[in-house]
Scaffold this active site. Structure first.
Site, PDB file in Angstrom:
ATOM      1  N   SER A 167     -16.603  40.212  -7.038  1.00 30.36           N
ATOM      2  CA  SER A 167     -14.826  39.867  -7.262  1.00 30.36           C
ATOM      3  C   SER A 167     -14.190  39.365  -5.946  1.00 30.36           C
ATOM      4  O   SER A 167     -15.166  40.561  -5.291  1.00 30.36           O
ATOM      5  CB  SER A 167     -14.201  41.256  -7.351  1.00 30.36           C
ATOM      6  OG  SER A 167     -12.592  41.323  -7.228  1.00 30.36           O
ATOM      7  N   TYR A 193     -10.403  34.818  -6.484  1.00 33.30           N
ATOM      8  CA  TYR A 193      -8.474  34.557  -6.542  1.00 33.30           C
ATOM      9  C   TYR A 193      -8.146  33.944  -5.617  1.00 33.30           C
ATOM     10  O   TYR A 193      -8.452  33.791  -4.451  1.00 33.30           O
ATOM     11  CB  TYR A 193      -8.175  35.982  -6.341  1.00 33.30           C
ATOM     12  CG  TYR A 193      -7.865  37.788  -7.353  1.00 33.30           C
ATOM     13  CD1 TYR A 193      -6.991  37.336  -8.389  1.00 33.30           C
ATOM     14  CD2 TYR A 193      -8.644  38.316  -6.754  1.00 33.30           C
ATOM     15  CE1 TYR A 193      -7.471  38.092  -9.467  1.00 33.30           C
ATOM     16  CE2 TYR A 193      -8.642  39.487  -7.853  1.00 33.30           C
ATOM     17  CZ  TYR A 193      -7.880  38.691  -8.970  1.00 33.30           C
ATOM     18  OH  TYR A 193      -8.183  40.533 -10.074  1.00 33.30           O
ATOM     19  N   THR A 247      -9.989  33.209 -11.703  1.00 29.95           N
ATOM     20  CA  THR A 247      -8.833  34.527 -12.372  1.00 29.95           C
ATOM     21  C   THR A 247      -8.132  33.649 -12.574  1.00 29.95           C
ATOM     22  O   THR A 247      -7.163  33.212 -11.233  1.00 29.95           O
ATOM     23  CB  THR A 247      -8.597  36.123 -11.862  1.00 29.95           C
ATOM     24  OG1 THR A 247     -10.568  36.687 -12.236  1.00 29.95           O
ATOM     25  CG2 THR A 247      -7.746  36.785 -12.489  1.00 29.95           C
ATOM     26  N   LYS A 279     -11.150  32.460 -16.219  1.00 25.81           N
ATOM     27  CA  LYS A 279     -10.320  33.738 -16.732  1.00 25.81           C
ATOM     28  C   LYS A 279      -9.104  33.739 -16.960  1.00 25.81           C
ATOM     29  O   LYS A 279      -8.161  33.844 -15.904  1.00 25.81           O
ATOM     30  CB  LYS A 279     -10.965  34.565 -15.440  1.00 25.81           C
ATOM     31  CG  LYS A 279     -11.112  36.457 -16.140  1.00 25.81           C
ATOM     32  CD  LYS A 279     -11.665  37.019 -15.775  1.00 25.81           C
ATOM     33  CE  LYS A 279     -12.242  38.433 -15.700  1.00 25.81           C
ATOM     34  NZ  LYS A 279     -10.869  39.288 -16.081  1.00 25.81           N
ATOM     35  N   HIS A 301      -7.371  40.527 -18.630  1.00 27.67           N
ATOM     36  CA  HIS A 301      -7.122  41.588 -17.294  1.00 27.67           C
ATOM     37  C   HIS A 301      -6.810  43.041 -17.727  1.00 27.67           C
ATOM     38  O   HIS A 301      -6.949  43.488 -17.112  1.00 27.67           O
ATOM     39  CB  HIS A 301      -6.116  41.168 -16.299  1.00 27.67           C
ATOM     40  CG  HIS A 301      -6.641  41.455 -14.882  1.00 27.67           C
ATOM     41  ND1 HIS A 301      -6.973  40.164 -14.126  1.00 27.67           N
ATOM     42  CD2 HIS A 301      -6.507  42.653 -14.114  1.00 27.67           C
ATOM     43  CE1 HIS A 301      -7.523  39.851 -13.166  1.00 27.67           C
ATOM     44  NE2 HIS A 301      -6.668  41.839 -12.792  1.00 27.67           N
TER      45      HIS A 301
END
Length: 399
Positions: free
Chosen positions: A136, A160, A186, A271, A295
């Protein structure tokens, strides 16, 4: 709980036999529960208030997270009899990667809230089983640290997309240089959802400098930080405020996807897809795959359950792109259902984090081995030799 260095068995269900044998011949019981649906309760007993409030709850009233679980309950497995399943094969090819099973460790941020080793323990556990670890952007350990922990294990990077283009390029270059092969962008968190459990504590880990290790180790971010504070190693609060300035990116649009292709030469997965029109747009824009995900219910209260969205999406684009799935997966039977409804593979989230909270790397491995064993047993007991044989006809939908 097996030793961390135990290799994957020929059949993942052999893990069951090992547990029974340890009980019968050595009087040993598993250190952690094998009831994967009960992991949250066990982990909640160990996590402190801040960690519990961030990891477990979801957006608003939690209705989306409940819907995720309820959607799995509505689909029931229809077993078939007298079908040879003595030799079973869980192997999968996902976007060019050969995997021992159609399971990935999905991106989960701030893992040090669950255990001091955080993402490092998770990456090591994933590598031990040959499953992809997805790192992440909001990690407690940097891109490079997680890559070192992963060693030869397969690893993907989750982005992100920051508002600062130079920072975005820097993160992508670092990930590629550290051996991450696939990019997962994402889409559903361009700003944080309404999360009462955090709000009631006035707690957001990033503002305290936790979960932003990829930023504070980045040369572009550090230059920005030095300009703002006069020192690249500013206090966590100052770093957290700068993160808060670059994280929200509400202006993202489909037109910006070519920017990613300019700076990433591997497969790209989007995603957060929850409807057929967006899945079609992903295909039209040349994306290599999608993740049907809400999520884990953490962004929108009252949203559609991911499993309810999956069949139509898989039907519409499954022959043109790779369809991955997450949100609400707790057990091997859940993985079976998602695969039967059209997913090519499943990303696991909170369950492995609960294992991390309970026993670090060994806890993550325990959860993964139990999940794969249950998937293997469910396939065989339902009359299948491989997940590739699964279709929606393997399930019955209840009202």
């Amino acid at each position: 709980m097996t030793d961390a260095n135990t290799p994957p068995p020929a059949h993942f269900s052999d893990h069951q036999a090992l547990i029974y044998a340890a009980g019968a011949f050595r009087g040993e019981r598993p250190a952690l529960t094998t009831d994967l649906a009960n992991l949250e309760v066990r982990a909640a007993e160990k996590l402190d208030g801040a960690a519990l409030g961030y990891i477990v709850p979801s957006a608003g009233s939690g209705s989306t997270a409940r819907a995720n679980v309820a959607a799995f309950e509505r689909w029931r497995i229809v077993p078939r009899m007298l079908r040879d399943h003595a030799r079973r094969d869980l192997s999968a090819t996902v976007l060019g990667s050969e995997l021992p099973a159609p399971v990935l460790l999905g991106p989960v941020g701030v893992q040090r809230l669950a255990h001091p080793e955080g993402e490092l323990a998770t990456a090591r556990a994933a590598a031990a089983l040959g499953l992809p670890y997805v790192h992440s952007t909001q990690a407690s350990h940097s891109i490079e640290e997680a890559a070192e922990a992963s060693g030869p294990g397969p690893r993907w990077y989750q982005l992100y997309w920051p508002r600062d283009p130079e920072l975005c390029v820097s993160l992508l270059r670092r990930a590629r240089a550290a051996g991450y092969t696939h990019l997962v962008i994402t889409l559903d968190t361009t700003m944080l959802g309404w999360r009462p459990a955090d709000l009631d504590r006035g707690y957001l880990p990033f503002l305290q400098g936790e979960g932003i290790a990829n930023y504070t180790s980045d040369p572009v971010f550090r230059r920005r930080l030095e300009k703002e504070s006069g020192a690249p190693d500013a206090d966590p609060g100052t770093a957290g405020l700068l993160f808060a300035d670059v994280f929200p990116n509400t202006g993202l649009s489909w037109d910006e996807l070519p920017f990613i292709r300019e700076h990433w030469d591997g497969p790209v997965v989007l995603k957060g897809i929850q409807c057929v029109p967006d899945a079609e747009l992903a295909v039209e824009h040349g994306m290599d795959g999608i993740v049907v995900s809400n999520h884990g219910g953490r962004q929108i209260d009252g949203a559609i359950a991911s499993l309810d969205a999956l069949p139509a999406i898989a039907e519409a684009v499954g022959d043109r792109t790779t369809v991955l799935f997450d949100s609400g997966v707790r057990t091997g039977a859940d993985v079976f259902k998602a695969l039967a409804l059209g997913a090519d593979a499943v990303l696991l989230g909170r369950p492995y984090l609960y294992g991390l909270a309970l026993a670090g790397r060994a806890g993550v491995e325990h959860v993964l081995r139990c999940l794969l064993a249950e998937l293997d047993l469910t396939l065989g007991n339902a009359g299948y030799r491989s997940h590739r044989e699964l279709t929606p006809e393997a399930l019955w939908h209840t009202a």
